[in-house]
Scaffold this active site. Structure first.
Site, PDB file in Angstrom:
ATOM      1  N   GLY A 100       0.831  -1.200   0.000  1.00 18.31           N
ATOM      2  CA  GLY A 100       0.000   0.000   0.000  1.00 18.31           C
ATOM      3  C   GLY A 100       0.866   1.249   0.000  1.00 18.31           C
ATOM      4  O   GLY A 100       2.028   1.216  -0.420  1.00 18.31           O
ATOM      5  N   LEU A 101       0.315   2.345   0.484  1.00 18.77           N
ATOM      6  CA  LEU A 101       1.079   3.593   0.452  1.00 18.77           C
ATOM      7  C   LEU A 101       2.389   3.448   1.197  1.00 18.77           C
ATOM      8  O   LEU A 101       3.445   3.868   0.719  1.00 18.77           O
ATOM      9  CB  LEU A 101       0.258   4.728   1.049  1.00 18.77           C
ATOM     10  CG  LEU A 101      -0.924   5.188   0.196  1.00 18.77           C
ATOM     11  CD1 LEU A 101      -1.649   6.336   0.861  1.00 18.77           C
ATOM     12  CD2 LEU A 101      -0.466   5.595  -1.191  1.00 18.77           C
TER      13      LEU A 101
ATOM     14  N   HIS B 193     -15.823   5.077  11.718  1.00 20.49           N
ATOM     15  CA  HIS B 193     -16.024   6.211  10.818  1.00 20.49           C
ATOM     16  C   HIS B 193     -17.506   6.575  10.763  1.00 20.49           C
ATOM     17  O   HIS B 193     -18.344   5.706  10.577  1.00 20.49           O
ATOM     18  CB  HIS B 193     -15.516   5.836   9.434  1.00 20.49           C
ATOM     19  CG  HIS B 193     -15.352   7.012   8.532  1.00 20.49           C
ATOM     20  ND1 HIS B 193     -16.419   7.720   8.054  1.00 20.49           N
ATOM     21  CD2 HIS B 193     -14.248   7.613   8.045  1.00 20.49           C
ATOM     22  CE1 HIS B 193     -15.968   8.708   7.292  1.00 20.49           C
ATOM     23  NE2 HIS B 193     -14.650   8.664   7.267  1.00 20.49           N
TER      24      HIS B 193
ATOM     25  N   ARG C 191     -13.948  12.430  13.830  1.00 23.44           N
ATOM     26  CA  ARG C 191     -14.729  11.228  13.541  1.00 23.44           C
ATOM     27  C   ARG C 191     -15.304  10.580  14.797  1.00 23.44           C
ATOM     28  O   ARG C 191     -16.443  10.117  14.791  1.00 23.44           O
ATOM     29  CB  ARG C 191     -13.846  10.227  12.814  1.00 23.44           C
ATOM     30  CG  ARG C 191     -13.506  10.723  11.436  1.00 23.44           C
ATOM     31  CD  ARG C 191     -12.539   9.822  10.736  1.00 23.44           C
ATOM     32  NE  ARG C 191     -12.384  10.278   9.366  1.00 23.44           N
ATOM     33  CZ  ARG C 191     -11.540   9.754   8.498  1.00 23.44           C
ATOM     34  NH1 ARG C 191     -10.751   8.768   8.870  1.00 23.44           N
ATOM     35  NH2 ARG C 191     -11.470  10.210   7.276  1.00 23.44           N
TER      36      ARG C 191
ATOM     37  N   GLU D  28      -0.480   1.994   8.680  1.00 24.08           N
ATOM     38  CA  GLU D  28      -1.503   1.647   9.662  1.00 24.08           C
ATOM     39  C   GLU D  28      -1.054   0.500  10.575  1.00 24.08           C
ATOM     40  O   GLU D  28      -1.549   0.360  11.695  1.00 24.08           O
ATOM     41  CB  GLU D  28      -2.803   1.258   8.934  1.00 24.08           C
ATOM     42  CG  GLU D  28      -4.006   1.108   9.855  1.00 24.08           C
ATOM     43  CD  GLU D  28      -5.298   0.729   9.122  1.00 24.08           C
ATOM     44  OE1 GLU D  28      -5.304   0.722   7.883  1.00 24.08           O
ATOM     45  OE2 GLU D  28      -6.296   0.447   9.810  1.00 24.08           O
TER      46      GLU D  28
ATOM     47  N   ARG E 279      -7.764   9.063  14.709  1.00 22.64           N
ATOM     48  CA  ARG E 279      -7.073   9.638  13.564  1.00 22.64           C
ATOM     49  C   ARG E 279      -7.954  10.682  12.896  1.00 22.64           C
ATOM     50  O   ARG E 279      -9.154  10.479  12.748  1.00 22.64           O
ATOM     51  CB  ARG E 279      -6.729   8.542  12.553  1.00 22.64           C
ATOM     52  CG  ARG E 279      -6.037   9.075  11.312  1.00 22.64           C
ATOM     53  CD  ARG E 279      -5.576   7.972  10.403  1.00 22.64           C
ATOM     54  NE  ARG E 279      -6.667   7.200   9.818  1.00 22.64           N
ATOM     55  CZ  ARG E 279      -7.478   7.656   8.853  1.00 22.64           C
ATOM     56  NH1 ARG E 279      -7.346   8.878   8.385  1.00 22.64           N
ATOM     57  NH2 ARG E 279      -8.430   6.876   8.378  1.00 22.64           N
TER      58      ARG E 279
END
Lengths: 638, 249
Positions: free
Chosen positions: A42-43, A266, A330, A425, A435
């Site tokens: 991933g990122l 979320h 959130r 993560e 977050r």
């Protein structure tokens, strides 16, 4: 277990520069002698693997998907934060740092967060140089929007597909290195164990998901960038394949696991429609810029939203938090939605939903602008629900989305096992107990592009040469044998219940007892229920098929087996943390107004768990957190 | 509703495949297409049979993993939609649904409905990038980009690499996929220095993987879940011809 955060000395603005200078370097000609494994693409993993390859290390990157381009970072919609202050609205590195520490409810390490804010600007520069097509205004400059928990506009975006575009940027850099021969990629490959030799991480055990072949891969350092563990809840916004196995196996090999109970729920997801549901779909938080959240004022009001007059609607976020309104963080937004649904004012078939209404924005800005901003999100909503959000308000409900907890790492992102680094993560570092929106992409890329490469260089430059080891080393043989035996065991039980059946049962326990509201009684009960469910699993699960083949049921079974242990660790941590902070809401600890009540005297620490062996309770260690720049206060968004 | 599925079953890459007929348990019209397959698989597992293997991951239409030929259409009947976003309200009780994997020489079947799409990765390795190392490049706003160009680049960059274009093309051509990447960079200043070299290398790699050529049937555009435009192919063809005139690439 020693928890030395290795934070550089000196003023916070200089710490990262100090560390960069202190770091040992590896001569360019020597880099190709070192082999680094990166698990996850991933990122964080993709960016780390590409950057390490560019530097000249020999890199192997592993992912369970069929291509490194498909990691779940791709699904992030809203954007990425950076302290560029392009909007001239008062942003700065210090403000991004402050917002992130405060948003995390004062449970993150200040030095790490400051560095995150510092490198945020370089990330945007790097991505633009790669050809990431961020949104621009008519002057050709980059556009920004605002996100929850901030009063400035600092979020860069590419329509509703920011994660996709950033990931494809990292993936393009990775493909360049694969083409150049510095990086080898192993797709459809799962990591099933970590190999530790003489106290250092030296490799992993993998399973080829097409042939079923189990093998050891050895190296000089290992980077885990395998994402979070939200799928322990069965229903979450994570991709179906996301799992905790890599970090959980590393935990069992001696890596500390920090704050496992910190889960982000979320607020803006599409509500659950039935028990066949396989996953939940997120609607970007950016929608809260222009959408207004409301429920009927009256209990049990089942009228269609359009026939409920303005004065009978409760815009509860605007009412309770006039300063931030619909853009509260959130955790606050999710809890408020739960409260109104608990009061029987929820909407939709099951009463588990609230309206997100664009009527006013469409009147104010026109449909065309709303379409430009959120067109693809509206389209996605319509496909799933069959309702048109331009004319009928969206129905949304909170869902598990992100896990702030993860493997404990020091300032260099190194875990308690030397040579094992953890990025994105998968680590616990930057978000504390909650977050902020658009910060996951920032952290993933900060870790991958800017923190992992120099940290790996420093580690290798310090250890210089590690004793040679190959697949015949006892540590490899043992690990490989354990993995093979476990696969054999899963296939041999041949019980009556499917893997999904157990996963759903675990998810229900976790959501009810370790979800948005947590109590001493509920958590204690979960600590009895989970081991019982786990024992049933190992007696009664049915995994069809064979080991040496593409067997998706077997893959799932291994992941769920780990979730059944990991869930217990989360509950244990939630029970131990007798305060409310961020996403962790202990109902016993709240203010008179129902807001989360922290206990800074007893809990201003990262709770780090150490595996003590089968049948033993894990040991709790604490990294005390000092706040010198962001003084803890009751978070107020009023 | 109850449905009859005619599904491609194939034990491995080497094995011979066949169409198998399956009756579904009760299916709700609210389910997604993949949730319907989950329910079918659960019932197969309970009956002691092996479930149908299919690729899927995000189930939000963005990762590009799902890859089902549904009644002869890549990703099924809904325009601009991946299979995971297709919902069962499209179907009615008693329908027969034929489900097959992507069919293309460059995408060998691995098991049942799962194919190997690594050819796409290899085409991108040939040139689907801007050559810039991780560093501290110039400030992101130092080079303004016309909004229309940025938008055109984004339109092309929306490709999810699922392979529906290849699967829907009778020539199994990958030109929509390849041209989307070529076009993204062609619209941006960052892509200019390598523009000619990129298109040449990617087209060569595409041919080497065994994808067919484009004969302008537009099936790919119709099947694309991200509605990538065929005009990208025109741009790629133009650029490729220009690249033949460049001596040094």
């Amino acid at each position: 277990m020693q928890l030395d955060a290795k934070i550089p000395a000196g003023p916070i603005e200089k710490k990262w520069d100090t560390r960069s200078f202190e770091n040992k370097l590896v001569n360019p000609a020597n880099r190709r002698k070192y082999h680094v494994l990166v698990v996850g693409s991933g990122l964080a993993g993709g960016a780390a693997a590409a950057s390490l390859g560019e530097l000249g290390y020999r890199v192997s990157v592993f992912c369970y998907q069929d291509s490194t381009r498909r990691a779940h970072s791709i699904a992030a919609q809203g954007g990425i934060n950076a302290a560029k202050n392009y909007m001239g609205d008062g942003d700065s590195i210090h403000r991004l740092f402050y917002d992130t520490v405060k948003g995390g409810d004062y449970r993150a390490r200040e030095a790490n967060v400051y560095r995150l804010a510092q490198v945020s600007n370089a990330i945007i520069d790097q991505c633009v140089a790669q050809g990431v097509p961020f949104a621009r205004d008519y002057g050709g400059l980059l556009d920004n929007r605002s996100f929850g928990g901030a009063q400035v506009s600092r979020t860069f975006y590419a329509r509703g597909q920011t994660g996709q575009q950033l990931l494809l940027g990292a993936y393009s850099a990775l493909m360049r290195q694969v083409g150049a021969g510095t990086v080898k990629q192993y797709t459809r490959t799962e990591m099933l164990d970590l190999i530790v030799i003489d106290g250092r991480a030296r490799g992993i055990v993998t399973r080829d998901m097409v042939t079923g072949q189990v093998q050891c891969v050895l190296a000089d350092a290992v980077v885990l960038a395998t994402g979070g563990y939200g799928n322990v809840f069965f229903l979450s916004t994570n991709a179906m394949g996301c799992n905790a196995t890599a970090i959980f196996r590393a935990w069992k090999r001696g890596a500390g696991f920090a704050n496992p109970c910190f889960t982000q729920i979320h607020p803006t997801c599409i509500p659950v429609a039935g028990d066949y549901q396989s996953k939940l779909t997120l609607m970007s938080e950016s929608l809260r810029n222009d959408g207004r959240i409301w429920v009927p004022k009256a209990v049990g009001d089942k009228r269609a939203p359009g026939s409920i007059p303005e004065e009978e609607r409760d815009y509860y976020l605007e009412r309770r938090y006039p300063a931030f309104g619909n853009l509260v963080p959130r955790d606050v937004a999710s809890r408020a939605a739960k409260q109104v649904c608990d009061e029987q004012r929820g909407v939709g078939e099951f009463g588990l939903g609230v309206y997100l209404d664009f009527e006013d924005s469409i009147k104010r800005l026109g449909r065309k602008i709303i379409e430009e901003r959120y067109g693809n999100l509206f389209q996605m909503y319509e496909k799933i629900t069959g309702e048109d959000p331009y004319t009928v308000p969206m129905r949304i409900f909170p869902a598990v989305h992100y896990t702030m907890g993860g493997l404990w790492v020091d300032y260099n992102l190194e875990s308690t096992i030397p040579g094992l680094f953890v990025a994105g993560e998968a680590n616990f570092s930057d978000h504390g107990a909650n977050r902020l929106g658009a910060s996951a992409l920032m952290q993933g890329l900060a870790d991958g592009y800017y923190v992992i490469p120099p940290s790996i260089g420093h580690y290798l430059g310090t250890v210089r040469s590690l004793p040679a080891a190959d697949e015949t080393h006892p540590a490899c043989r043992d690990a490989e044998r354990a993995v093979t035996e476990r696969i054999g065991q899963l296939l041999s039980i041949q019980g009556r219940r499917t893997v999904d059946d157990f996963h759903k049962a675990l998810g229900r326990i976790m959501w009810d007892k370790c979800g948005m509201g947590r109590t001493e009684a509920g958590l204690t009960q979960a600590l009895e229920e989970i081991p019982r469910l786990r024992a049933d699993f190992w007696k009664d699960v049915r995994v069809p098929g064979s080991a040496p083949s593409l067997n998706q049921s077997l893959e799932k079974a291994g992941r769920v087996a780990d979730f059944l242990e990991h869930g217990e660790l989360m509950v244990r941590d939630a029970l131990e943390r007798r305060e409310s902070c961020g996403g962790h809401f202990r109902e016993e600890s709240q203010t008179e107004e129902g807001e989360a009540l922290r206990d800074d005297v007893n809990f201003a620490h990262a709770a780090v768990w150490e595996w003590k062996g089968e049948g033993q309770s894990p040991a709790l260690h604490k990294e005390e957190l000092a706040f010198e720049h962001c003084l803890p206060s009751q978070r107020s968004y009023k | 509703m109850k449905l009859t599925l005619k599904i491609w079953r194939q034990a491995s890459r080497e094995a011979k495949g066949r169409i198998e007929s399956l009756e579904t348990p009760e299916i709700s019209s609210h389910m997604s297409f993949l949730e319907m397959l989950d329910v079918v698989n659960e019932s197969l597992e309970r009956a002691g049979k092996e479930p149908v293997a299919f690729d899927h991951d995000c189930r939000e239409g963005i990762c590009g993993t799902c890859s089902l030929m549904i009644n002869g259409q890549a990703h099924g009947p809904w325009a601009g939609t991946t299979a995971c976003q297709l919902h069962m309200r499209e179907f009615k009780d008693g329908d027969v649904i034929v489900i097959e994997p992507w069919r293309a020489r460059a995408f060998p079947v691995l098991r049942d409905l799962i194919v190997d799409r690594s050819a796409f990765d290899r085409v991108l390795q040939a040139g689907g990038y801007v050559s810039v190392n991780t560093s501290s490049p110039q400030d992101a706003n130092a080079m303004p980009i016309r909004r229309a160009d940025a938008e055109a680049a984004m339109d092309a960059a929306a490709c999810i690499g699922c392979g529906a274009c290849v699967a829907s093309c009778k020539n199994a051509s990958a030109m929509l996929f390849v041209s989307a990447k070529v076009s993204q960079y062609a619209h941006l200043p960052q892509g200019q220095p390598e523009r000619m070299r990129r298109v040449r290398a990617m087209v060569e790699a595409m041919d080497a993987e065994g994808f067919g050529s484009c004969t302008n049937l537009y099936e790919c555009e119709a099947a694309c879940p991200k509605e990538i435009k065929i005009t990208n192919i025109a741009l790629m063809n133009r650029d490729w011809r220009r690249s033949l005139c460049e001596e040094e690439l």
